[in-house]
Design an enzyme around this catalytic site. Sequence first.
Site, mmCIF file in Angstrom:
data_model
loop_
_atom_site.group_PDB
_atom_site.id
_atom_site.type_symbol
_atom_site.label_atom_id
_atom_site.label_comp_id
_atom_site.label_asym_id
_atom_site.label_seq_id
_atom_site.Cartn_x
_atom_site.Cartn_y
_atom_site.Cartn_z
ATOM 1 N N ARG A 180 0.930 -1.317 0.137
ATOM 2 C CA ARG A 180 0.014 0.225 -0.135
ATOM 3 C C ARG A 180 0.966 1.254 -0.129
ATOM 4 O O ARG A 180 0.710 2.258 0.686
ATOM 5 C CB ARG A 180 -0.928 -0.059 1.113
ATOM 6 C CG ARG A 180 -1.778 -1.169 1.276
ATOM 7 C CD ARG A 180 -3.050 -1.201 0.269
ATOM 8 N NE ARG A 180 -3.784 -2.338 0.739
ATOM 9 C CZ ARG A 180 -3.786 -3.609 0.002
ATOM 10 N NH1 ARG A 180 -2.824 -3.716 -0.698
ATOM 11 N NH2 ARG A 180 -4.623 -4.470 0.415
ATOM 12 N N SER B 131 -10.561 0.437 3.334
ATOM 13 C CA SER B 131 -9.879 0.209 4.821
ATOM 14 C C SER B 131 -9.188 1.311 5.088
ATOM 15 O O SER B 131 -8.656 2.069 4.480
ATOM 16 C CB SER B 131 -8.833 -0.920 4.484
ATOM 17 O OG SER B 131 -9.373 -1.872 3.819
ATOM 18 N N GLU C 292 -4.166 4.516 6.315
ATOM 19 C CA GLU C 292 -4.214 4.151 5.099
ATOM 20 C C GLU C 292 -4.310 5.460 4.069
ATOM 21 O O GLU C 292 -3.235 5.859 3.150
ATOM 22 C CB GLU C 292 -4.816 3.089 4.519
ATOM 23 C CG GLU C 292 -4.531 2.658 3.040
ATOM 24 C CD GLU C 292 -5.310 1.384 2.714
ATOM 25 O OE1 GLU C 292 -4.831 0.174 3.155
ATOM 26 O OE2 GLU C 292 -6.167 1.525 1.577
HETATM 27 P P1 FAD Z 1 -7.933 9.683 -4.872
HETATM 28 O O1 FAD Z 1 -8.494 9.425 -3.383
HETATM 29 O O2 FAD Z 1 -8.314 10.934 -5.566
HETATM 30 O O3 FAD Z 1 -6.250 10.024 -4.690
HETATM 31 C C1 FAD Z 1 -5.602 9.309 -3.370
HETATM 32 C C2 FAD Z 1 -3.965 9.722 -3.467
HETATM 33 O O4 FAD Z 1 -3.658 9.807 -4.944
HETATM 34 C C3 FAD Z 1 -4.163 11.375 -3.213
HETATM 35 O O5 FAD Z 1 -2.739 11.354 -2.427
HETATM 36 C C4 FAD Z 1 -3.891 11.880 -4.597
HETATM 37 O O6 FAD Z 1 -3.341 13.125 -4.279
HETATM 38 C C5 FAD Z 1 -3.091 10.748 -5.451
HETATM 39 N N1 FAD Z 1 -3.333 10.961 -6.764
HETATM 40 C C6 FAD Z 1 -4.673 10.619 -7.419
HETATM 41 N N2 FAD Z 1 -4.599 10.687 -8.543
HETATM 42 C C7 FAD Z 1 -3.200 10.994 -9.118
HETATM 43 C C8 FAD Z 1 -2.511 11.139 -10.334
HETATM 44 N N3 FAD Z 1 -2.931 10.916 -11.381
HETATM 45 N N4 FAD Z 1 -1.165 11.476 -9.988
HETATM 46 C C9 FAD Z 1 -0.624 11.604 -8.964
HETATM 47 N N5 FAD Z 1 -1.175 11.448 -7.754
HETATM 48 C C10 FAD Z 1 -2.613 11.145 -8.025
HETATM 49 N N6 FAD Z 1 -7.587 0.355 -2.034
HETATM 50 C C11 FAD Z 1 -6.986 -0.834 -2.440
HETATM 51 O O7 FAD Z 1 -5.435 -0.837 -2.199
HETATM 52 N N7 FAD Z 1 -7.377 -2.161 -2.370
HETATM 53 C C12 FAD Z 1 -8.682 -2.200 -2.459
HETATM 54 O O8 FAD Z 1 -9.207 -3.332 -2.372
HETATM 55 C C13 FAD Z 1 -9.558 -0.925 -1.995
HETATM 56 N N8 FAD Z 1 -11.087 -1.023 -2.014
HETATM 57 C C14 FAD Z 1 -11.762 -0.243 -1.661
HETATM 58 C C15 FAD Z 1 -13.160 -0.242 -1.357
HETATM 59 C C16 FAD Z 1 -13.776 0.954 -1.057
HETATM 60 C C17 FAD Z 1 -15.227 0.689 -0.977
HETATM 61 C C18 FAD Z 1 -13.277 2.364 -1.091
HETATM 62 C C19 FAD Z 1 -13.975 3.420 -0.954
HETATM 63 C C20 FAD Z 1 -11.901 2.317 -1.319
HETATM 64 C C21 FAD Z 1 -11.178 1.171 -1.617
HETATM 65 N N9 FAD Z 1 -9.739 1.395 -1.726
HETATM 66 C C22 FAD Z 1 -9.081 0.348 -2.085
HETATM 67 C C23 FAD Z 1 -9.162 2.620 -1.632
HETATM 68 C C24 FAD Z 1 -9.016 3.517 -3.064
HETATM 69 O O9 FAD Z 1 -10.330 3.104 -3.861
HETATM 70 C C25 FAD Z 1 -8.074 3.282 -4.148
HETATM 71 O O10 FAD Z 1 -6.778 3.597 -3.221
HETATM 72 C C26 FAD Z 1 -7.827 4.090 -5.132
HETATM 73 O O11 FAD Z 1 -6.908 3.832 -6.015
HETATM 74 C C27 FAD Z 1 -7.820 5.438 -5.088
HETATM 75 O O12 FAD Z 1 -8.123 6.226 -6.168
HETATM 76 P P2 FAD Z 1 -8.499 7.537 -6.432
HETATM 77 O O13 FAD Z 1 -8.613 8.045 -8.012
HETATM 78 O O14 FAD Z 1 -9.963 7.600 -5.886
HETATM 79 O O15 FAD Z 1 -7.827 8.465 -5.545
HETATM 80 P P1 NAP Z 2 -10.326 -10.548 4.163
HETATM 81 O O1 NAP Z 2 -10.322 -11.514 3.000
HETATM 82 O O2 NAP Z 2 -11.213 -10.744 5.288
HETATM 83 O O3 NAP Z 2 -8.861 -10.950 4.836
HETATM 84 C C1 NAP Z 2 -8.620 -10.355 5.998
HETATM 85 C C2 NAP Z 2 -7.099 -9.990 5.758
HETATM 86 O O4 NAP Z 2 -6.360 -11.015 5.629
HETATM 87 C C3 NAP Z 2 -6.988 -8.927 4.579
HETATM 88 O O5 NAP Z 2 -6.647 -7.588 5.122
HETATM 89 C C4 NAP Z 2 -5.811 -9.690 3.887
HETATM 90 O O6 NAP Z 2 -4.716 -8.877 3.792
HETATM 91 C C5 NAP Z 2 -5.333 -10.738 4.842
HETATM 92 N N1 NAP Z 2 -5.172 -12.127 4.003
HETATM 93 C C6 NAP Z 2 -6.315 -12.812 3.577
HETATM 94 N N2 NAP Z 2 -5.991 -13.962 2.979
HETATM 95 C C7 NAP Z 2 -4.705 -13.850 2.929
HETATM 96 C C8 NAP Z 2 -3.742 -14.582 2.491
HETATM 97 N N3 NAP Z 2 -3.781 -15.936 1.566
HETATM 98 N N4 NAP Z 2 -2.332 -14.234 2.542
HETATM 99 C C9 NAP Z 2 -2.049 -13.075 3.015
HETATM 100 N N5 NAP Z 2 -2.949 -12.378 3.749
HETATM 101 C C10 NAP Z 2 -4.190 -12.788 3.448
HETATM 102 O O7 NAP Z 2 -10.016 -8.971 3.665
HETATM 103 P P2 NAP Z 2 -11.227 -8.174 3.163
HETATM 104 O O8 NAP Z 2 -11.406 -6.919 4.117
HETATM 105 O O9 NAP Z 2 -12.689 -8.684 2.761
HETATM 106 O O10 NAP Z 2 -10.524 -7.442 1.991
HETATM 107 C C11 NAP Z 2 -10.339 -8.469 0.805
HETATM 108 C C12 NAP Z 2 -9.167 -7.819 0.064
HETATM 109 O O11 NAP Z 2 -9.451 -6.709 -0.616
HETATM 110 C C13 NAP Z 2 -7.813 -7.749 0.746
HETATM 111 O O12 NAP Z 2 -6.702 -7.902 -0.074
HETATM 112 C C14 NAP Z 2 -7.833 -6.143 1.166
HETATM 113 O O13 NAP Z 2 -6.506 -5.645 1.230
HETATM 114 C C15 NAP Z 2 -8.468 -5.615 0.036
HETATM 115 N N6 NAP Z 2 -9.429 -4.422 0.373
HETATM 116 C C16 NAP Z 2 -8.518 -3.300 0.442
HETATM 117 C C17 NAP Z 2 -9.317 -2.107 0.752
HETATM 118 C C18 NAP Z 2 -8.542 -0.899 1.048
HETATM 119 O O14 NAP Z 2 -9.245 0.375 1.254
HETATM 120 N N7 NAP Z 2 -7.295 -0.896 0.901
HETATM 121 C C19 NAP Z 2 -10.683 -2.069 1.022
HETATM 122 C C20 NAP Z 2 -11.360 -3.287 0.891
HETATM 123 C C21 NAP Z 2 -10.778 -4.524 0.610
HETATM 124 P P3 NAP Z 2 -4.364 -7.837 2.670
HETATM 125 O O15 NAP Z 2 -5.283 -6.889 3.195
HETATM 126 O O16 NAP Z 2 -2.947 -7.593 3.096
HETATM 127 O O17 NAP Z 2 -4.798 -8.366 1.306
#
Ligand code: FAD
Ligand code: NAP
Length: 338
Positions: A166, A239, A334
């Site tokens: 991340r 998250s 995050e």
């Molecule tokens: P923004 O929120 O608009 O920006 C995020 C950051 O990136 C800011 O610092 C901004 O300045 C910068 N930025 C944006 N665009 C650019 C660009 N073109 N150049 C330089 N900097 C830039 N994240 C995960 O990693 N895994 C997930 O599974 C995941 N699931 C999500 C589920 C939900 C329901 C929600 C609401 C969010 C989730 N996220 C997840 C977080 C988010 O969706 C991601 O991080 C996504 O990539 C953010 O994109 P955005 O365009 O909305 O970025």
């Molecule tokens: P989940 O499946 O309930 O699992 C809980 C946590 O365990 C996750 O955070 C995941 O870590 C870890 N995990 C599960 N299986 C694993 C494996 N085989 N090896 C290593 N780590 C494992 O998680 P969830 O909340 O429903 O999310 C599912 C996936 O979507 C995850 O990868 C999560 O990161 C991603 N997600 C991210 C965001 C965001 O905003 N960043 C939001 C929603 C979902 P990791 O998170 O490191 O993968």
Amino acid sequence: MSLQLSQDHSLQHLNTFGVSVKANWYAEAADEAEVREALAAASQLQLPLLVLGGGSNLLLTRDVEALVLRMTGQGRRIVSDDGVQVVVEAEAGEPWHPFVQWTLQQGLGGLENLSLIPGTVGAAPVQNVGAYGVETGDVLHSLLALHRPSGELREMTAADCQFAYRDSLFKREARSWVILRVRFALSRQPQLKLDYGPVRQQLASMGVEQPTAQDVSRAVCATRSEKLPDPALLGNAGSFFKNPLVSQQQAEALRQQYPDLVCYPAGEQVKLAAGQLIDKAGWKGHRAGDAGVHALQALVLVNYGRASGSELLALARRIQADIRERFGVELEIEPLVY
Ligand code: FAD
Ligand code: NAP
């Protein structure tokens, strides 16, 4: 000059928490020329420039003293195809999930585990977006970015982006880069990643025995829809905390106390599931005014309506302090907090 600037612009519908704040100045950039115009305008206004995609990874706790520049350039294409390995590229403002669906429709695998993530293509490398065992850095071919301090265009490989969990160069040096275009190395014969979380289980319940990349995408979408709130219905930024990494000794000690503690090996360290710790501490479903912890996923903070960014941040700080006290574990936030 094609850039349209507006003053005191509401950002409420431009962040998925739905927090009501304003930007001093706001503009939208569809291409490199408009990004350069915006940088010049910000410099003239003596304000920083804050790049915005879909606003799904940020928490705005106050009015933004900046020129907020939303990346709106769209477009996606195949740039090379040897019959198996295919490179595709998309402009920064391209919405992420429709882009993933388009790659799957072209018969290309690689991004299926990253289905249904909100936001834009240009933001995906910023926090090395990851889910279900795949991270952006695993499939990124290269990207084109504007290096703000020098004004130079840079072609960057995955190694140049310094991806980590991340995290990336772009998240660490947020004011130095604007990502303009991203390329992904995909395949017509992908190695599917099914061993993470409930993907296999979901495929089995769908009756799928020999999954394709499209099946994996459907399984990921179904799993996500079951437990993650849709920001269009309930404000959130996914998250709110990263999963913490702790030493093996600390994980072992915690496991003595909590035998069901989820632990995943992460090099020399052990990754804990932040959501499980928050749940164990009793925060799941907690609500303070309109700021809350989602009832189905404790890692997600939600805005039930009128919560301010500072109320959401105050809740996050209380959770961090409680987890520190109970488990001796630091939770790192995050999203970008402004
Ligand atoms: P923004 O929120 O608009 O920006 C995020 C950051 O990136 C800011 O610092 C901004 O300045 C910068 N930025 C944006 N665009 C650019 C660009 N073109 N150049 C330089 N900097 C830039 N994240 C995960 O990693 N895994 C997930 O599974 C995941 N699931 C999500 C589920 C939900 C329901 C929600 C609401 C969010 C989730 N996220 C997840 C977080 C988010 O969706 C991601 O991080 C996504 O990539 C953010 O994109 P955005 O365009 O909305 O970025
Ligand atoms: P989940 O499946 O309930 O699992 C809980 C946590 O365990 C996750 O955070 C995941 O870590 C870890 N995990 C599960 N299986 C694993 C494996 N085989 N090896 C290593 N780590 C494992 O998680 P969830 O909340 O429903 O999310 C599912 C996936 O979507 C995850 O990868 C999560 O990161 C991603 N997600 C991210 C965001 C965001 O905003 N960043 C939001 C929603 C979902 P990791 O998170 O490191 O993968």
